[in-house]
Each structure stands twice: as structure tokens, then as C-alpha cells.
Design a protein around this motif. Structure first.
Motif, PDB file in Angstrom:
ATOM      1  N   HIS A 269     -28.860  -6.000 -18.823  1.00  0.00           N
ATOM      2  CA  HIS A 269     -28.123  -7.051 -19.078  1.00  0.00           C
ATOM      3  C   HIS A 269     -27.164  -6.187 -19.078  1.00  0.00           C
ATOM      4  O   HIS A 269     -26.611  -5.619 -20.231  1.00  0.00           O
ATOM      5  N   HIS A 270     -25.912  -6.201 -18.107  1.00  0.00           N
ATOM      6  CA  HIS A 270     -24.469  -5.532 -18.711  1.00  0.00           C
ATOM      7  C   HIS A 270     -23.388  -5.921 -17.345  1.00  0.00           C
ATOM      8  O   HIS A 270     -23.391  -6.329 -16.144  1.00  0.00           O
ATOM      9  N   PHE A 271     -22.290  -5.492 -17.901  1.00  0.00           N
ATOM     10  CA  PHE A 271     -21.057  -5.657 -16.719  1.00  0.00           C
ATOM     11  C   PHE A 271     -19.967  -4.263 -17.757  1.00  0.00           C
ATOM     12  O   PHE A 271     -20.379  -3.628 -18.495  1.00  0.00           O
ATOM     13  N   LEU A 272     -19.669  -4.238 -16.260  1.00  0.00           N
ATOM     14  CA  LEU A 272     -18.103  -3.440 -16.447  1.00  0.00           C
ATOM     15  C   LEU A 272     -17.283  -3.972 -15.901  1.00  0.00           C
ATOM     16  O   LEU A 272     -16.809  -4.524 -14.918  1.00  0.00           O
ATOM     17  N   ILE A 273     -15.579  -3.925 -16.650  1.00  0.00           N
ATOM     18  CA  ILE A 273     -14.675  -3.717 -15.689  1.00  0.00           C
ATOM     19  C   ILE A 273     -13.735  -2.585 -15.874  1.00  0.00           C
ATOM     20  O   ILE A 273     -13.400  -2.194 -17.304  1.00  0.00           O
ATOM     21  N   LEU A 274     -13.254  -2.585 -15.190  1.00  0.00           N
ATOM     22  CA  LEU A 274     -11.949  -1.245 -15.020  1.00  0.00           C
ATOM     23  C   LEU A 274     -11.026  -1.847 -14.229  1.00  0.00           C
ATOM     24  O   LEU A 274     -10.478  -1.915 -13.418  1.00  0.00           O
ATOM     25  N   ASN A 275      -9.969  -1.260 -15.183  1.00  0.00           N
ATOM     26  CA  ASN A 275      -8.417  -1.798 -14.129  1.00  0.00           C
ATOM     27  C   ASN A 275      -7.928  -0.274 -14.828  1.00  0.00           C
ATOM     28  O   ASN A 275      -8.034   0.639 -15.576  1.00  0.00           O
ATOM     29  N   MET A 276      -6.734   0.023 -13.367  1.00  0.00           N
ATOM     30  CA  MET A 276      -6.085   0.601 -13.281  1.00  0.00           C
ATOM     31  C   MET A 276      -4.812   0.878 -12.777  1.00  0.00           C
ATOM     32  O   MET A 276      -4.765  -0.181 -12.418  1.00  0.00           O
ATOM     33  N   TYR A 277      -3.334   1.168 -14.214  1.00  0.00           N
ATOM     34  CA  TYR A 277      -2.620   0.775 -13.009  1.00  0.00           C
ATOM     35  C   TYR A 277      -1.094   1.954 -12.349  1.00  0.00           C
ATOM     36  O   TYR A 277      -0.608   1.477 -12.232  1.00  0.00           O
ATOM     37  N   SER A 278      -1.762   3.174 -11.893  1.00  0.00           N
ATOM     38  CA  SER A 278      -1.303   4.179 -10.991  1.00  0.00           C
ATOM     39  C   SER A 278      -0.929   3.387  -9.701  1.00  0.00           C
ATOM     40  O   SER A 278      -1.634   2.991  -9.343  1.00  0.00           O
TER      41      SER A 278
END
Length: 298
Positions: free
Chosen positions: A241-250
């Protein structure tokens, strides 16, 4: 593996509004106060004229000539240095966030991230784990940490700057919560230690800057280090059971790059979504404000 490519913008947020954009600026309402700030991606014309902007604005940010990363706020109307903003979604998530005008143009809040707060809330409420462990890296003032804590998670919040960690504590306390674990450290050093310790997390949130420094001067360059960091995150993420969030602003990165990074480092990527985060002004102009990749296995 099926992926959804999306463009996401927050909806139904009464306390925040993007009023107008253009001329490399944006005009925003935070509660009862209106701010105008530089915005490098708003390369089109403003919809309102300069006099209309001035009449609406409580404070305007001007960059320093010799240092575009810093500047000062000019007050046009009476405005407190600190105030609060409420966030409430249709799923019962409630937060109260503290804002302040800093010399770096930021005020402690990235409104476009509200779509990820909703995602965190929805995911944790559906996850059949009594107290999911969530790690928020490059966590800044911690709205995502507060959202996870509000849903009953065991939250570890990490940032390299002590002052913004203190700011995050205020956001937690203002939201009527407690118990977040606060870490002031270099993100890469911390997750390497966590891997050696054999620790696991049900949720990982990454919001890395293009460039940054750790508390002891450690250098962070996004394109040089994000691949290694995701390899380590893959070792930290719980399997079932998991989640991942990746945000990038480049500005040079697309969500396809984010997709390639995640898919090459994680053996199992379920219910994947990637695309752009944006805000819409009153005149239906869409302001892009970063890319994201997220997936979950509930």
C-alpha cells in the motif's frame, strides 16, 4: 502500464483566487488581501489595465536589480505582515495556513498544490493501513505534511531551512493538529540513512527545487541528483500500500521526463498520472506552475 496525462488546477477554493496574469506578473487574492508578484511564465498581455491592478493591490513585490532572487514588498494599502488562509475541500480536509511576505517573493504557499493535498487526503482515507507512514521531502512550509497528518498519517517532514520548518509547525498548530516529526537536514543524506536503517514509508512526497543548499552547504542540482534520489525512494516505499508524488518546477523539464525517471526506478507503478499544474485567472488564462507525476497502490 497505463498512464493518464492530465492538467490539474484547484477548484472551489473560496479563500484564494488568481485574478489576472500577464506582463510577467500575476495578481492574486489570498483571503481579503491582493498581492502582485513577478511571474516569468506570464509572457502575454494583462487583461486588466495598470490602474485597475494598482487599485486592487495591497502589496507589490519588486525584484532587486543585482539579485533577481530577492526583492522587497511595497505596501499600497494597509496589510498585516502575517495572516492566515483557510483551505477546505469537498472531502472533509480542513487546514489553516499562515502566510507572510518574504524577501524572496514567496508567501509560504503554492496554491496550485491544492490538487495534491486532495490526492493525499483521498489516498490516505482509502488506504487499509491504521497509521500510514508518510515522508515529505523538500517540504517547505508543510501544507502537504499538514494534509497527511489531518488524515491520520504518521508524518516525517524534512527541509534544509530551519525557519521554514518552524513555519510548518505553526501551520500544524493553526490547523489544530500535533505530532509531526520535524527534520532539518539535507534530503539526500537523510534518505540514504533511512535506506541503511531499513525504514519504509507508505507515502513519499518530493517537491525538489531546481537548485538548493542543505543546512551544511550541501549542493542540490535537480537534473544531476533527482535520478539517484528516486532510486533511493524506491527502496523506501512500502510494497503493498503506497503512493508517491513528485513535483518539479524547472522550466526545462516536462512531465514526460518525470514519467521516465519514475518508471525507470520503480518496479511497480500503479494508477500513474502525470502532467502540468496550473491556475486559471478570471479571464480564463491558464498559468502553468510546474509538472507532476504521481501513482498509488491502495
Amino acid at each position: 502500464m497505463k498512464e493518464s496525462i492530465l492538467s490539474l488546477t484547484p477548484l472551489h477554493w473560496k479563500d484564494y483566487e488568481l485574478i489576472d496574469t500577464g506582463g510577467f506578473e500575476k495578481l492574486e487574492r489570498f483571503g481579503q488581501f491582493v498581492l502582485s508578484r513577478p511571474e516569468p511564465q506570464a509572457i502575454w498581455d494583462k487583461s486588466l489595465n495598470e490602474e485597475e491592478w494598482k487599485n486592487m493591490t495591497h502589496a507589490h513585490f519588486t525584484k532587486e536589480k543585482n539579485n533577481p532572487e530577492k526583492g522587497q514588498w511595497k505596501e499600497l494599502k494597509k496589510i498585516p505582515h502575517n495572516w492566515q488562509l483557510s483551505y477546505q475541500n469537498t472531502d472533509g480536509l480542513k487546514m489553516k495556513l499562515n502566510l507572510a511576505m518574504t524577501s524572496f517573493k514567496h508567501i509560504g504557499l503554492f496554491p496550485e498544490q491544492a490538487v495534491n493535498w486532495d490526492y493525499i487526503s483521498d489516498t490516505l482515507k482509502k488506504m487499509p493501513v491504521k497509521k500510514p507512514k508518510v515522508l515529505n521531502l523538500f517540504a517547505y512550509t508543510g501544507a502537504a505534511s499538514v494534509a497527511a497528518k489531518a488524515c491520520g498519517a504518521d508524518v516525517t517532514h524534512l527541509d534544509a531551512v530551519k525557519q521554514v520548518v518552524t513555519w510548518s509547525k505553526h501551520n500544524m498548530e493553526s490547523s489544530g493538529l500535533d505530532g509531526i516529526r520535524w527534520i532539518v537536514d539535507d534530503a539526500m543524506k537523510f534518505i540514504k540513512r533511512e535506506v541503511r536503517r531499513g525504514n519504509k514509508y507508505h507515502g513519499i512526497i518530493l517537491d525538489p527545487p531546481a537548485y538548493g543548499r542543505g543546512p551544511d552547504g550541501e549542493k542540490w542540482i535537480l537534473e544531476e541528483q533527482i535520478n539517484e534520489m528516486l532510486k533511493l525512494c524506491a527502496e523506501l516505499l512500502e510494497h503493498d500500500h503506497h503512493f508517491l508524488i513528485l513535483n518539479m518546477y524547472s522550466l526545462s523539464f516536462s512531465s514526460i521526463i518525470a514519467a521516465n525517471l519514475v518508471n525507470s526506478n520503480f518496479k511497480e507503478v500503479n494508477n500513474a498520472e502525470h502532467g502540468e499544474l496550473y491556475l486559471v485567472d478570471r479571464f480564463n488564462k491558464k498559468l502553468p506552475l510546474g509538472i507532476f507525476f504521481r501513482f498509488r497502490k491502495i
